[in-house]
Write an enzyme that holds these catalytic residues in place. Structure first.
Site, PDB file in Angstrom:
ATOM      1  NE  ARG A  15      -4.083   0.800   1.693  1.00 57.93           N
ATOM      2  CZ  ARG A  15      -5.280   0.619   2.490  1.00 57.93           C
ATOM      3  NH1 ARG A  15      -5.380   1.308   3.606  1.00 57.93           N
ATOM      4  NH2 ARG A  15      -6.099   0.089   1.660  1.00 57.93           N
TER       5      ARG A  15
ATOM      6  CG  HIS B  65      -8.648   0.268  -2.370  1.00 54.31           C
ATOM      7  ND1 HIS B  65      -8.140  -1.265  -2.430  1.00 54.31           N
ATOM      8  CD2 HIS B  65      -9.486   0.794  -1.903  1.00 54.31           C
ATOM      9  CE1 HIS B  65      -7.390  -1.253  -1.366  1.00 54.31           C
ATOM     10  NE2 HIS B  65      -9.275  -0.402  -1.058  1.00 54.31           N
TER      11      HIS B  65
ATOM     12  CD  GLN C  36     -13.223  -1.868  -0.410  1.00 50.79           C
ATOM     13  OE1 GLN C  36     -12.029  -1.882   0.869  1.00 50.79           O
ATOM     14  NE2 GLN C  36     -14.186  -2.513  -0.493  1.00 50.79           N
TER      15      GLN C  36
ATOM     16  CG  ASP D 191     -13.935   5.729  -1.106  1.00 50.33           C
ATOM     17  OD1 ASP D 191     -14.297   5.410   0.240  1.00 50.33           O
ATOM     18  OD2 ASP D 191     -12.927   5.710  -1.647  1.00 50.33           O
TER      19      ASP D 191
ATOM     20  CB  CYS E  98     -14.277   0.936   0.160  1.00 45.82           C
ATOM     21  SG  CYS E  98     -13.427   2.382   0.081  1.00 45.82           S
TER      22      CYS E  98
ATOM     23  NE  ARG F 141     -10.307  -5.688   0.675  1.00 46.99           N
ATOM     24  CZ  ARG F 141      -9.084  -4.677   0.985  1.00 46.99           C
ATOM     25  NH1 ARG F 141     -10.081  -3.058   1.111  1.00 46.99           N
ATOM     26  NH2 ARG F 141      -8.123  -4.091   0.168  1.00 46.99           N
TER      27      ARG F 141
HETATM   28  N1   CP Z   1     -11.009   0.468   2.066  1.00 42.20           N
HETATM   29  C1   CP Z   1      -9.758  -0.130   2.414  1.00 42.20           C
HETATM   30  O1   CP Z   1      -8.599  -0.224   2.234  1.00 42.20           O
HETATM   31  O2   CP Z   1      -9.955   0.279   4.291  1.00 42.20           O
HETATM   32  P1   CP Z   1      -8.515   0.192   5.574  1.00 42.20           P
HETATM   33  O3   CP Z   1      -7.931   1.625   4.570  1.00 42.20           O
HETATM   34  O4   CP Z   1      -9.071   0.215   6.355  1.00 42.20           O
HETATM   35  O5   CP Z   1      -7.714  -0.564   4.624  1.00 42.20           O
END
Ligand code: CP
Length: 305
Positions: free
Chosen positions: A108, A135, A138, A221, A261, A289
């Site tokens: 990430r 992403h 997700q 989001d 998400c 997830r």
């Molecule tokens: N939706 C998502 O990626 O959550 P986090 O940022 O908590 O990993």
């Protein structure tokens, strides 16, 4: 001439074909059933996942770490604070070194270019756990969730209400792979970057309520990063009118689902009546997830089994 199999990475949604998605989705259903039945399933004994986090996370870290453990493997967490990553070690060197010590890596980070440079130097599969541009994990879990509740997403309409962010760009790639349409409504100044869009399967709406008309799935989001609310007052003002509330959901198809998400700010991008209401599937979406990423890791490491 080398016969070595090329490494398969998952850096953006378009990295898999529909046939690959169909396979991984089928595996994710099976793996979820095993999990719900407390069935031990350890195909990845002695395999190690390294998770590199340059940004905060709850769901991504938990789902990857728990998932790898449940598959019989191990997961190691690295962040920029207590590794050399935050002290200027070149990303190319990090890719080389980490991939000699583990079997699969999740990253990430900020720019897509960073994860691509990392992957180009990795001997093992690299998964995008979020970049500023994409992403995919997700959106993969979101599509799995839609299929669980409503069946195929092909031919359906997904409304995207919010800014043009990594989720929207992954949804637009998914529209091309799965054959659905995205109704996009972003406030002025937070517009879609057309250079990033490789599909015609979307329509832009100035009015977010119009974007919800007849949609089978309404998606938004967070507008302001958790913990940075005070710095983002101007941003919140620009999004006035974009909240997904009961009136907008009433414009959607009668059996429309709502997804977010997470994390979410109730009363900002979504009204409590929607996120906590009967059309919301946000908890399934978060849980999925775990199941989808277990199937993804299994596929990247073992191929079709
Ligand atoms: N939706 C998502 O990626 O959550 P986090 O940022 O908590 O990993």
């Amino acid at each position: 001439m080398s016969t070595k199999k090329p490494i398969k990475h998952y850096l953006q949604f378009s990295d898999f074909t529909l046939e690959e998605y169909d396979y991984v989705i089928e595996r994710a259903h099976l793996i979820k059933r095993k999990f719900k039945n407390y069935e031990i399933y350890h195909p990845l004994i002695d395999r190690t996942l390294v998770m590199v986090f340059e940004k905060n996370s709850t769901r991504t870290r938990l789902s990857f770490e728990a998932g790898m453990h449940q598959l019989g493997g191990a997961a190691i967490y690295l962040n920029t604070r207590d590794s050399q990553l935050g002290r200027g070690e070149p990303v190319e060197d990090a890719g080389q070194v980490m991939s000699r010590m583990c079997d699969i890596i999740m990253v990430r980070t900020f720019g897509q270019d960073i994860i691509e440079r990392f992957a180009a130097n990795s001997r093992v599969p690299v998964i995008n756990g979020l970049t500023n541009e994409h992403h995919p994990c997700q959106v993969f879990a979101d599509i799995f969730t839609y299929i669980e509740h409503r069946g195929s997403i092909t031919g359906k309409v997904v409304a995207w209400i919010g800014d043009a962010n990594n989720m929207l760009y992954s949804w637009l790639q998914a529209a091309e792979v799965f054959g659905f349409h995205v109704n996009v409504s972003t406030p002025k100044g937070y517009d879609i970057d057309l250079a990033q869009v490789k599909t015609e399967r979307y329509t832009f709406f100035d009015n977010p309520s119009d974007a919800c008309e007849g949609a089978h799935l309404v998606n938004t989001d967070v507008w302001t990063s958790m913990g940075y609310e005070a710095e983002n007052a101007a941003r919140i003002a620009a999004f006035d009118g974009w909240i997904v509330d009961g009136a907008k959901m009433a414009r959607a198809a009668p059996d429309a689902l709502f997804m977010h998400c997470l994390p979410a700010h109730r009363g900002e991008e979504v009204a409590a009546e929607v996120i906590d209401g009967p059309q919301s599937v946000v908890w399934d979406e978060a849980e999925n997830r775990l199941h989808v990423q277990k199937a993804l890791i299994e596929y990247l490491l073992l191929g079709k089994i």
